[in-house]
Design a protein around this motif. Structure first.
Motif, PDB file in Angstrom:
ATOM      1  N   GLY A 286       2.848 -17.657  56.498  1.00 60.82           N
ATOM      2  CA  GLY A 286       2.772 -17.340  55.581  1.00 60.82           C
ATOM      3  C   GLY A 286       2.134 -18.943  54.413  1.00 60.82           C
ATOM      4  N   THR A 287       1.518 -19.476  54.646  1.00 57.75           N
ATOM      5  CA  THR A 287       1.242 -20.565  53.656  1.00 57.75           C
ATOM      6  C   THR A 287      -0.477 -20.326  53.429  1.00 57.75           C
ATOM      7  OG1 THR A 287       0.377 -21.849  56.283  1.00 57.75           O
ATOM      8  CG2 THR A 287       2.410 -22.323  54.656  1.00 57.75           C
ATOM      9  N   LEU A 288      -0.681 -19.562  54.455  1.00 60.64           N
ATOM     10  CA  LEU A 288      -2.305 -18.371  54.148  1.00 60.64           C
ATOM     11  C   LEU A 288      -2.172 -17.358  53.503  1.00 60.64           C
ATOM     12  CD1 LEU A 288      -3.803 -18.606  58.033  1.00 60.64           C
ATOM     13  CD2 LEU A 288      -3.893 -20.706  55.813  1.00 60.64           C
ATOM     14  N   TRP A 289      -0.788 -16.755  53.519  1.00 60.28           N
ATOM     15  CA  TRP A 289      -0.833 -15.915  52.173  1.00 60.28           C
ATOM     16  C   TRP A 289      -1.242 -16.096  50.613  1.00 60.28           C
ATOM     17  CZ3 TRP A 289       4.593 -12.015  53.144  1.00 60.28           C
ATOM     18  CH2 TRP A 289       4.067 -11.878  54.393  1.00 60.28           C
ATOM     19  N   SER A 290      -1.551 -15.225  49.871  1.00 62.66           N
ATOM     20  CA  SER A 290      -1.818 -15.269  48.311  1.00 62.66           C
ATOM     21  C   SER A 290      -0.464 -15.217  48.280  1.00 62.66           C
ATOM     22  CB  SER A 290      -2.712 -14.373  48.454  1.00 62.66           C
ATOM     23  OG  SER A 290      -2.510 -13.715  48.160  1.00 62.66           O
ATOM     24  N   GLN A 291      -0.426 -15.323  46.675  1.00 61.40           N
ATOM     25  CA  GLN A 291       1.133 -14.122  46.149  1.00 61.40           C
ATOM     26  C   GLN A 291       1.125 -13.221  46.284  1.00 61.40           C
ATOM     27  OE1 GLN A 291      -0.963 -16.716  44.510  1.00 61.40           O
ATOM     28  NE2 GLN A 291      -0.426 -18.310  43.731  1.00 61.40           N
ATOM     29  N   ARG A 292      -0.196 -12.439  45.860  1.00 56.55           N
ATOM     30  CA  ARG A 292      -0.217 -11.016  45.909  1.00 56.55           C
ATOM     31  C   ARG A 292       0.374 -10.356  46.901  1.00 56.55           C
ATOM     32  NH1 ARG A 292      -1.752  -6.520  43.039  1.00 56.55           N
ATOM     33  NH2 ARG A 292      -3.144  -8.350  41.464  1.00 56.55           N
ATOM     34  N   GLN A 293       0.021 -10.930  48.370  1.00 53.71           N
ATOM     35  CA  GLN A 293      -0.388 -10.531  49.869  1.00 53.71           C
ATOM     36  C   GLN A 293       2.126 -10.896  49.751  1.00 53.71           C
ATOM     37  OE1 GLN A 293      -2.761 -13.044  51.679  1.00 53.71           O
ATOM     38  NE2 GLN A 293      -3.251 -11.368  52.723  1.00 53.71           N
ATOM     39  N   ALA A 294       2.712 -11.893  49.442  1.00 54.88           N
ATOM     40  CA  ALA A 294       3.586 -12.138  49.290  1.00 54.88           C
ATOM     41  C   ALA A 294       4.794 -10.952  48.722  1.00 54.88           C
ATOM     42  CB  ALA A 294       4.048 -13.352  49.299  1.00 54.88           C
ATOM     43  N   LEU A 295       4.405 -10.807  47.593  1.00 51.21           N
ATOM     44  CA  LEU A 295       4.975  -9.663  46.404  1.00 51.21           C
ATOM     45  C   LEU A 295       5.002  -8.278  47.145  1.00 51.21           C
ATOM     46  CD1 LEU A 295       4.475 -11.185  43.272  1.00 51.21           C
ATOM     47  CD2 LEU A 295       6.682 -11.507  44.509  1.00 51.21           C
ATOM     48  N   GLU A 296       3.664  -8.400  47.967  1.00 51.50           N
ATOM     49  CA  GLU A 296       3.190  -6.950  48.056  1.00 51.50           C
ATOM     50  C   GLU A 296       4.524  -6.451  49.634  1.00 51.50           C
ATOM     51  OE1 GLU A 296      -1.036  -6.126  49.270  1.00 51.50           O
ATOM     52  OE2 GLU A 296      -0.932  -6.091  46.522  1.00 51.50           O
ATOM     53  N   CYS A 297       4.322  -7.488  50.537  1.00 51.50           N
ATOM     54  CA  CYS A 297       5.248  -7.437  52.082  1.00 51.50           C
ATOM     55  C   CYS A 297       6.890  -7.183  51.364  1.00 51.50           C
ATOM     56  CB  CYS A 297       4.793  -8.736  52.615  1.00 51.50           C
ATOM     57  SG  CYS A 297       5.797  -8.684  53.691  1.00 51.50           S
ATOM     58  N   ALA A 298       7.063  -7.355  50.174  1.00 52.15           N
ATOM     59  CA  ALA A 298       8.752  -7.341  49.427  1.00 52.15           C
ATOM     60  C   ALA A 298       8.696  -6.152  49.671  1.00 52.15           C
ATOM     61  CB  ALA A 298       8.376  -8.894  48.742  1.00 52.15           C
ATOM     62  N   LEU A 299       7.651  -5.790  48.531  1.00 50.43           N
ATOM     63  CA  LEU A 299       7.632  -4.780  48.155  1.00 50.43           C
ATOM     64  C   LEU A 299       7.422  -3.144  48.669  1.00 50.43           C
ATOM     65  CD1 LEU A 299       5.451  -4.851  44.906  1.00 50.43           C
ATOM     66  CD2 LEU A 299       7.957  -3.920  44.651  1.00 50.43           C
ATOM     67  N   GLU A 300       6.920  -3.448  50.487  1.00 50.25           N
ATOM     68  CA  GLU A 300       7.104  -2.932  51.100  1.00 50.25           C
ATOM     69  C   GLU A 300       8.391  -2.738  51.524  1.00 50.25           C
ATOM     70  OE1 GLU A 300       4.656  -2.859  55.624  1.00 50.25           O
ATOM     71  OE2 GLU A 300       3.052  -3.260  53.536  1.00 50.25           O
ATOM     72  N   ASP A 301       8.918  -3.756  52.106  1.00 50.01           N
ATOM     73  CA  ASP A 301       9.923  -3.729  52.445  1.00 50.01           C
ATOM     74  C   ASP A 301      11.429  -3.298  51.933  1.00 50.01           C
ATOM     75  OD1 ASP A 301       9.672  -5.781  54.702  1.00 50.01           O
ATOM     76  OD2 ASP A 301      10.491  -7.242  53.767  1.00 50.01           O
ATOM     77  N   VAL A 302      11.273  -3.278  50.202  1.00 49.69           N
ATOM     78  CA  VAL A 302      11.818  -2.168  49.244  1.00 49.69           C
ATOM     79  C   VAL A 302      11.977  -0.868  49.675  1.00 49.69           C
ATOM     80  CG1 VAL A 302      12.426  -2.157  47.026  1.00 49.69           C
ATOM     81  CG2 VAL A 302      12.079  -4.222  48.087  1.00 49.69           C
ATOM     82  N   GLY A 303      10.683  -0.869  49.394  1.00 52.17           N
ATOM     83  CA  GLY A 303      10.030   0.808  49.665  1.00 52.17           C
ATOM     84  C   GLY A 303      10.250   1.554  50.968  1.00 52.17           C
ATOM     85  N   LYS A 304      10.631   0.836  52.080  1.00 52.01           N
ATOM     86  CA  LYS A 304      10.626   1.187  53.464  1.00 52.01           C
ATOM     87  C   LYS A 304      12.281   2.070  53.279  1.00 52.01           C
ATOM     88  CE  LYS A 304       8.375  -1.122  55.822  1.00 52.01           C
ATOM     89  NZ  LYS A 304       8.502  -2.439  57.449  1.00 52.01           N
ATOM     90  N   ASN A 305      12.149   2.722  53.832  1.00 49.48           N
ATOM     91  CA  ASN A 305      13.809   3.567  54.037  1.00 49.48           C
ATOM     92  C   ASN A 305      14.870   3.091  54.439  1.00 49.48           C
ATOM     93  OD1 ASN A 305      12.653   6.231  52.577  1.00 49.48           O
ATOM     94  ND2 ASN A 305      11.990   7.012  54.240  1.00 49.48           N
ATOM     95  N   GLY A 306      15.375   2.616  53.894  1.00 55.57           N
ATOM     96  CA  GLY A 306      17.020   2.710  54.376  1.00 55.57           C
ATOM     97  C   GLY A 306      16.499   0.904  54.967  1.00 55.57           C
ATOM     98  N   ALA A 307      15.513   0.033  54.390  1.00 50.00           N
ATOM     99  CA  ALA A 307      15.603  -1.655  54.647  1.00 50.00           C
ATOM    100  C   ALA A 307      16.366  -2.040  53.502  1.00 50.00           C
ATOM    101  CB  ALA A 307      14.302  -1.690  54.601  1.00 50.00           C
TER     102      ALA A 307
ATOM    103  N   LYS B 253      19.128  -1.579  51.557  1.00 49.77           N
ATOM    104  CA  LYS B 253      19.913  -0.255  50.988  1.00 49.77           C
ATOM    105  C   LYS B 253      21.297  -0.125  49.716  1.00 49.77           C
ATOM    106  CE  LYS B 253      21.045   0.218  55.984  1.00 49.77           C
ATOM    107  NZ  LYS B 253      21.359  -0.084  57.186  1.00 49.77           N
ATOM    108  N   LYS B 254      21.805   0.426  49.386  1.00 50.23           N
ATOM    109  CA  LYS B 254      22.214   0.400  48.593  1.00 50.23           C
ATOM    110  C   LYS B 254      23.326  -1.100  48.813  1.00 50.23           C
ATOM    111  CE  LYS B 254      25.758   2.150  45.150  1.00 50.23           C
ATOM    112  NZ  LYS B 254      26.121   4.125  45.122  1.00 50.23           N
ATOM    113  N   GLY B 255      23.101  -1.673  47.575  1.00 52.85           N
ATOM    114  CA  GLY B 255      23.800  -3.033  48.040  1.00 52.85           C
ATOM    115  C   GLY B 255      22.916  -3.944  48.037  1.00 52.85           C
ATOM    116  N   LYS B 256      22.104  -4.494  48.813  1.00 50.01           N
ATOM    117  CA  LYS B 256      21.036  -5.148  48.904  1.00 50.01           C
ATOM    118  C   LYS B 256      20.688  -6.269  47.299  1.00 50.01           C
ATOM    119  CE  LYS B 256      19.005  -5.721  53.320  1.00 50.01           C
ATOM    120  NZ  LYS B 256      17.897  -5.585  53.891  1.00 50.01           N
ATOM    121  N   LYS B 257      20.469  -7.323  47.856  1.00 47.52           N
ATOM    122  CA  LYS B 257      20.062  -8.266  45.949  1.00 47.52           C
ATOM    123  C   LYS B 257      18.941  -8.264  46.614  1.00 47.52           C
ATOM    124  CE  LYS B 257      24.738  -8.272  44.895  1.00 47.52           C
ATOM    125  NZ  LYS B 257      25.723  -8.752  44.660  1.00 47.52           N
ATOM    126  N   LEU B 258      18.356  -9.331  45.845  1.00 45.90           N
ATOM    127  CA  LEU B 258      16.876 -10.108  45.577  1.00 45.90           C
ATOM    128  C   LEU B 258      16.953 -11.507  45.283  1.00 45.90           C
ATOM    129  CD1 LEU B 258      14.073  -9.913  46.731  1.00 45.90           C
ATOM    130  CD2 LEU B 258      13.488  -7.911  44.880  1.00 45.90           C
TER     131      LEU B 258
END
Length: 88
Positions: free
Chosen positions: A17-38, A40-45
């Protein structure tokens, strides 16, 4: 003609992860949020940012759906997870 699907990030290939850019980290988080069921309602960030560009540590954060007491509790739990990942 190049095929973008064959390109692998050095950070992904090294699992570092030390090699990731800020954009890559945020894109990964957005990808996790967008996955079905990843996320779920009630999950916080909670997302932290550290700016050390002018020699000082400037910390900022963004949170979704959390009380400040929950943010503090999450930081405490995350601390033990981070230490375990560091083999402490």
């Amino acid at each position: 003609m190049s095929n973008e699907n064959n390109v692998v990030s050095m950070a992904d290939a090294a699992c570092d992860g030390t090699l990731w850019s800020q954009r890559q980290a945020l894109e990964c988080a957005l990808e996790d949020v967008g996955k079905n069921g990843a996320f779920k309602k009630g999950k916080k960030l909670l997302i932290f940012a550290l700016d050390e560009s002018d020699g000082d540590y400037s910390v900022s954060f963004v949170q979704a759906g959390m009380k400040m007491s929950e943010c503090v509790a999450l930081c405490e739990v995350a601390k033990s997870v981070f230490l375990r990942e560091m083999n402490y």
